[in-house]
Design a protein around this motif. Structure first.
Motif, PDB file in Angstrom:
ATOM      1  N   PHE A   1      24.228 -25.866  33.600  1.00  0.00           N
ATOM      2  CA  PHE A   1      25.087 -24.775  33.152  1.00  0.00           C
ATOM      3  C   PHE A   1      25.567 -25.028  31.729  1.00  0.00           C
ATOM      4  O   PHE A   1      25.596 -26.166  31.258  1.00  0.00           O
ATOM      5  CB  PHE A   1      26.306 -24.631  34.071  1.00  0.00           C
ATOM      6  CG  PHE A   1      25.969 -24.187  35.464  1.00  0.00           C
ATOM      7  CD1 PHE A   1      25.850 -22.839  35.772  1.00  0.00           C
ATOM      8  CD2 PHE A   1      25.768 -25.122  36.474  1.00  0.00           C
ATOM      9  CE1 PHE A   1      25.536 -22.425  37.055  1.00  0.00           C
ATOM     10  CE2 PHE A   1      25.454 -24.720  37.765  1.00  0.00           C
ATOM     11  CZ  PHE A   1      25.341 -23.364  38.053  1.00  0.00           C
ATOM     12  N   ARG A   2      25.967 -23.941  31.102  1.00  0.00           N
ATOM     13  CA  ARG A   2      26.574 -24.017  29.774  1.00  0.00           C
ATOM     14  C   ARG A   2      28.020 -23.515  29.851  1.00  0.00           C
ATOM     15  O   ARG A   2      28.284 -22.446  30.399  1.00  0.00           O
ATOM     16  CB  ARG A   2      25.783 -23.172  28.770  1.00  0.00           C
ATOM     17  CG  ARG A   2      26.470 -23.046  27.405  1.00  0.00           C
ATOM     18  CD  ARG A   2      25.647 -22.227  26.411  1.00  0.00           C
ATOM     19  NE  ARG A   2      24.568 -23.023  25.831  1.00  0.00           N
ATOM     20  CZ  ARG A   2      23.277 -22.852  26.106  1.00  0.00           C
ATOM     21  NH1 ARG A   2      22.892 -21.880  26.935  1.00  0.00           N
ATOM     22  NH2 ARG A   2      22.364 -23.620  25.534  1.00  0.00           N
ATOM     23  N   TYR A   3      28.933 -24.289  29.306  1.00  0.00           N
ATOM     24  CA  TYR A   3      30.307 -23.847  29.071  1.00  0.00           C
ATOM     25  C   TYR A   3      30.387 -23.398  27.627  1.00  0.00           C
ATOM     26  O   TYR A   3      29.990 -24.136  26.716  1.00  0.00           O
ATOM     27  CB  TYR A   3      31.292 -24.989  29.314  1.00  0.00           C
ATOM     28  CG  TYR A   3      32.685 -24.736  28.777  1.00  0.00           C
ATOM     29  CD1 TYR A   3      33.727 -24.358  29.609  1.00  0.00           C
ATOM     30  CD2 TYR A   3      32.965 -24.889  27.410  1.00  0.00           C
ATOM     31  CE1 TYR A   3      35.007 -24.132  29.101  1.00  0.00           C
ATOM     32  CE2 TYR A   3      34.233 -24.656  26.905  1.00  0.00           C
ATOM     33  CZ  TYR A   3      35.250 -24.286  27.757  1.00  0.00           C
ATOM     34  OH  TYR A   3      36.504 -24.067  27.249  1.00  0.00           O
ATOM     35  N   ARG A   4      30.900 -22.194  27.399  1.00  0.00           N
ATOM     36  CA  ARG A   4      31.155 -21.744  26.039  1.00  0.00           C
ATOM     37  C   ARG A   4      32.453 -20.952  26.007  1.00  0.00           C
ATOM     38  O   ARG A   4      32.542 -19.869  26.580  1.00  0.00           O
ATOM     39  CB  ARG A   4      30.016 -20.901  25.483  1.00  0.00           C
ATOM     40  CG  ARG A   4      30.307 -20.368  24.067  1.00  0.00           C
ATOM     41  CD  ARG A   4      29.121 -19.691  23.428  1.00  0.00           C
ATOM     42  NE  ARG A   4      28.085 -20.652  23.155  1.00  0.00           N
ATOM     43  CZ  ARG A   4      26.785 -20.370  23.149  1.00  0.00           C
ATOM     44  NH1 ARG A   4      26.386 -19.146  23.428  1.00  0.00           N
ATOM     45  NH2 ARG A   4      25.899 -21.295  22.887  1.00  0.00           N
ATOM     46  N   SER A   5      33.468 -21.531  25.388  1.00  0.00           N
ATOM     47  CA  SER A   5      34.767 -20.874  25.227  1.00  0.00           C
ATOM     48  C   SER A   5      35.303 -20.328  26.549  1.00  0.00           C
ATOM     49  O   SER A   5      35.810 -19.214  26.618  1.00  0.00           O
ATOM     50  CB  SER A   5      34.673 -19.759  24.174  1.00  0.00           C
ATOM     51  OG  SER A   5      34.372 -20.302  22.911  1.00  0.00           O
ATOM     52  N   GLY A   6      35.176 -21.108  27.609  1.00  0.00           N
ATOM     53  CA  GLY A   6      35.719 -20.728  28.910  1.00  0.00           C
ATOM     54  C   GLY A   6      34.783 -19.944  29.796  1.00  0.00           C
ATOM     55  O   GLY A   6      35.120 -19.651  30.943  1.00  0.00           O
ATOM     56  N   VAL A   7      33.595 -19.597  29.314  1.00  0.00           N
ATOM     57  CA  VAL A   7      32.634 -18.820  30.099  1.00  0.00           C
ATOM     58  C   VAL A   7      31.514 -19.758  30.571  1.00  0.00           C
ATOM     59  O   VAL A   7      30.929 -20.491  29.763  1.00  0.00           O
ATOM     60  CB  VAL A   7      32.039 -17.662  29.275  1.00  0.00           C
ATOM     61  CG1 VAL A   7      30.997 -16.899  30.084  1.00  0.00           C
ATOM     62  CG2 VAL A   7      33.154 -16.729  28.811  1.00  0.00           C
ATOM     63  N   ILE A   8      31.214 -19.726  31.880  1.00  0.00           N
ATOM     64  CA  ILE A   8      30.184 -20.577  32.471  1.00  0.00           C
ATOM     65  C   ILE A   8      28.966 -19.723  32.790  1.00  0.00           C
ATOM     66  O   ILE A   8      29.068 -18.729  33.515  1.00  0.00           O
ATOM     67  CB  ILE A   8      30.683 -21.261  33.759  1.00  0.00           C
ATOM     68  CG1 ILE A   8      32.073 -21.859  33.564  1.00  0.00           C
ATOM     69  CG2 ILE A   8      29.681 -22.319  34.218  1.00  0.00           C
ATOM     70  CD1 ILE A   8      32.170 -22.881  32.474  1.00  0.00           C
ATOM     71  N   THR A   9      27.803 -20.105  32.272  1.00  0.00           N
ATOM     72  CA  THR A   9      26.557 -19.377  32.519  1.00  0.00           C
ATOM     73  C   THR A   9      25.434 -20.369  32.760  1.00  0.00           C
ATOM     74  O   THR A   9      25.507 -21.524  32.307  1.00  0.00           O
ATOM     75  CB  THR A   9      26.189 -18.481  31.323  1.00  0.00           C
ATOM     76  OG1 THR A   9      26.078 -19.300  30.139  1.00  0.00           O
ATOM     77  CG2 THR A   9      27.230 -17.389  31.103  1.00  0.00           C
ATOM     78  N   PRO A  10      24.369 -19.967  33.462  1.00  0.00           N
ATOM     79  CA  PRO A  10      23.197 -20.840  33.585  1.00  0.00           C
ATOM     80  C   PRO A  10      22.625 -21.146  32.196  1.00  0.00           C
ATOM     81  O   PRO A  10      22.543 -20.271  31.338  1.00  0.00           O
ATOM     82  CB  PRO A  10      22.219 -20.013  34.414  1.00  0.00           C
ATOM     83  CG  PRO A  10      23.083 -19.030  35.151  1.00  0.00           C
ATOM     84  CD  PRO A  10      24.214 -18.710  34.225  1.00  0.00           C
ATOM     85  N   ALA A  11      22.227 -22.384  31.987  1.00  0.00           N
ATOM     86  CA  ALA A  11      21.638 -22.796  30.714  1.00  0.00           C
ATOM     87  C   ALA A  11      20.129 -22.661  30.819  1.00  0.00           C
ATOM     88  O   ALA A  11      19.428 -23.598  31.234  1.00  0.00           O
ATOM     89  CB  ALA A  11      22.046 -24.217  30.361  1.00  0.00           C
ATOM     90  N   VAL A  12      19.634 -21.494  30.457  1.00  0.00           N
ATOM     91  CA  VAL A  12      18.199 -21.210  30.556  1.00  0.00           C
ATOM     92  C   VAL A  12      17.436 -22.141  29.617  1.00  0.00           C
ATOM     93  O   VAL A  12      17.833 -22.350  28.458  1.00  0.00           O
ATOM     94  CB  VAL A  12      17.925 -19.744  30.200  1.00  0.00           C
ATOM     95  CG1 VAL A  12      16.436 -19.453  30.254  1.00  0.00           C
ATOM     96  CG2 VAL A  12      18.682 -18.822  31.148  1.00  0.00           C
ATOM     97  N   GLY A  13      16.348 -22.721  30.118  1.00  0.00           N
ATOM     98  CA  GLY A  13      15.536 -23.609  29.300  1.00  0.00           C
ATOM     99  C   GLY A  13      15.943 -25.060  29.378  1.00  0.00           C
ATOM    100  O   GLY A  13      15.394 -25.898  28.645  1.00  0.00           O
ATOM    101  N   TYR A  14      16.883 -25.392  30.274  1.00  0.00           N
ATOM    102  CA  TYR A  14      17.312 -26.782  30.447  1.00  0.00           C
ATOM    103  C   TYR A  14      17.152 -27.183  31.909  1.00  0.00           C
ATOM    104  O   TYR A  14      17.383 -26.377  32.818  1.00  0.00           O
ATOM    105  CB  TYR A  14      18.769 -26.965  30.026  1.00  0.00           C
ATOM    106  CG  TYR A  14      18.982 -26.873  28.531  1.00  0.00           C
ATOM    107  CD1 TYR A  14      18.937 -28.012  27.736  1.00  0.00           C
ATOM    108  CD2 TYR A  14      19.215 -25.645  27.921  1.00  0.00           C
ATOM    109  CE1 TYR A  14      19.132 -27.929  26.360  1.00  0.00           C
ATOM    110  CE2 TYR A  14      19.404 -25.550  26.553  1.00  0.00           C
ATOM    111  CZ  TYR A  14      19.353 -26.695  25.783  1.00  0.00           C
ATOM    112  OH  TYR A  14      19.535 -26.607  24.422  1.00  0.00           O
ATOM    113  N   GLN A  15      16.771 -28.427  32.133  1.00  0.00           N
ATOM    114  CA  GLN A  15      16.596 -28.974  33.480  1.00  0.00           C
ATOM    115  C   GLN A  15      17.108 -30.404  33.523  1.00  0.00           C
ATOM    116  O   GLN A  15      17.330 -31.038  32.488  1.00  0.00           O
ATOM    117  CB  GLN A  15      15.118 -28.944  33.886  1.00  0.00           C
ATOM    118  CG  GLN A  15      14.517 -27.566  34.038  1.00  0.00           C
ATOM    119  CD  GLN A  15      13.078 -27.617  34.511  1.00  0.00           C
ATOM    120  OE1 GLN A  15      12.558 -28.674  34.883  1.00  0.00           O
ATOM    121  NE2 GLN A  15      12.413 -26.475  34.502  1.00  0.00           N
TER     122      GLN A  15
END
Length: 342
Positions: free
Chosen positions: A105-119
């Motif tokens: 996952f990616r955290y960015r400024s309080g928003v959590i989203t799947p980190a596409v392209g990372y494993q």
């Protein structure tokens, strides 16, 4: 190296890479002026000296669930416990099997989203692992810079949370009561298990900062926080606090581990896929649940790295965000901000 054939394998787990494939330099630069640029999904600020820095706080993380054999390695020997007979995680790497790998996952400024392209990638069982960037064919194209990893276990109602700075499946954990005190130092390999501890920043009154390695005190800072006994077990409540709770921050890998323990066993990623941590709000009203007396401890590995690789750019110091800039960003995020309100 192609990862698609291994994407669902449990033999991918945790490693401590100190840098990307070319190890970014650690330099301090002034920022008299800056222009912003958004390359791919990585938002960066480019200063007049050409150094790239994060435009907003951002990092990558993954939560993997340990698979542990709690049977003693020698028949007839008692299971490992602390001095009060609470079950403890094994210290032997041989007791750890194939973990259940989570999503990145990616955290960015309080928003959590799947980190596409990372494993997540671990070459073999009991080897160090790491988060990697992959292309559409599954080939590794980059190694985000490592920030921190924490092993976190819930052992019993009397020992709801213990943490250790590292990967327990590598067999480098130990219990202080089983080691000579004069033999333990900052240079001792591995890590000692500790209960949760908290400290505070005088510039952030009422904010509890969770720490690693037993630094601070074993209770939260402010009174009546909204996240106790939900995110943090009730035993850490501070009944003598004179300052109203203003939130929770500190070592982000430990906070993420506490959140992931609210998932069903084997489904640690569900907490983040379901948006239970968004906008610095914890949105799970359920209380923290420790194992019952007839259940084994449950353990997770949380791995955090910098979001320093710019999509579409080669993994090199020239192309990606400065490691020192990322480190400063994470230090500010962990120790000078609020990650969970209330």
């Amino acid at each position: 190296m192609n990862l698609f054939a291994k994407a669902g394998s449990s033999k991918h787990s945790h490693g401590h890479r100190s840098g990307s494939s070319r190890n970014h330099g650690h330099k301090h630069h002034s920022e008299p002026k800056a222009s912003t640029s958004n390359l791919g999904s990585t938002s960066v600020a480019v200063s007049v000296d050409g150094v790239r820095r994060p435009e907003e706080p951002s990092f990558l993380f993954v939560v993997n669930e340990f698979s542990v054999n709690y049977e003693p390695p020698v028949q007839g020997m008692p299971a490992l416990t602390d001095q009060w007979a609470n079950p403890m995680p094994p210290t032997d790497a041989g007791a750890y099997g194939d973990e259940q790998v989570g999503h990145v996952f990616r955290y960015r400024s309080g928003v959590i989203t799947p980190a596409v392209g990372y494993q997540w990638y671990r070459p073999a069982l009991n080897d160090e692992g790491c988060i990697v960037r992959v292309d559409q064919a599954g080939n590794i194209t980059g190694y985000p810079v490592f920030h921190n990893a924490q092993s976190i276990f819930t052992c019993s109602s009397h020992l709801p949370v213990i943490v250790g700075e590292g990967d327990a499946s590598l067999g480098q954990s130990f219990m202080r009561r089983l080691c000579r005190c004069d033999a333990i130092s900052e240079n001792t390999p591995g890590f000692a298990w500790c209960i949760l501890h908290f400290t505070e920043n005088e510039l952030l009154p009422g904010v509890s900062l969770v720490t690693a390695n037993g630094h601070g005190r074993p209770n939260v800072v402010g009174s009546a926080p909204s996240w106790v006994p939900f995110l943090v077990p009730g035993v850490y409540q501070n009944t003598r606090a004179t300052t109203e709770s203003a939130g929770l921050a500190g070592r982000v890998a430990i906070l993420i581990g506490l959140m992931a323990l609210h998932s069903r066993p084997g489904r640690a990623s569900d907490v983040f896929n379901n948006g239970k941590w968004q906008g610095h709000e914890w949105r799970d009203p359920g209380p923290f649940r420790a194992p019952r007396p007839d259940e084994n401890p449950r353990g997770l590995l949380v791995y955090v790295c910098y979001d320093n690789l710019i999509n579409g750019q080669d993994d090199s110091e020239e192309n990606n965000i400065s490691t020192e800039a990322c480190r400063q960003m994470m230090e500010t995020l962990e120790w000078c901000s609020v990650l969970v309100r209330g």
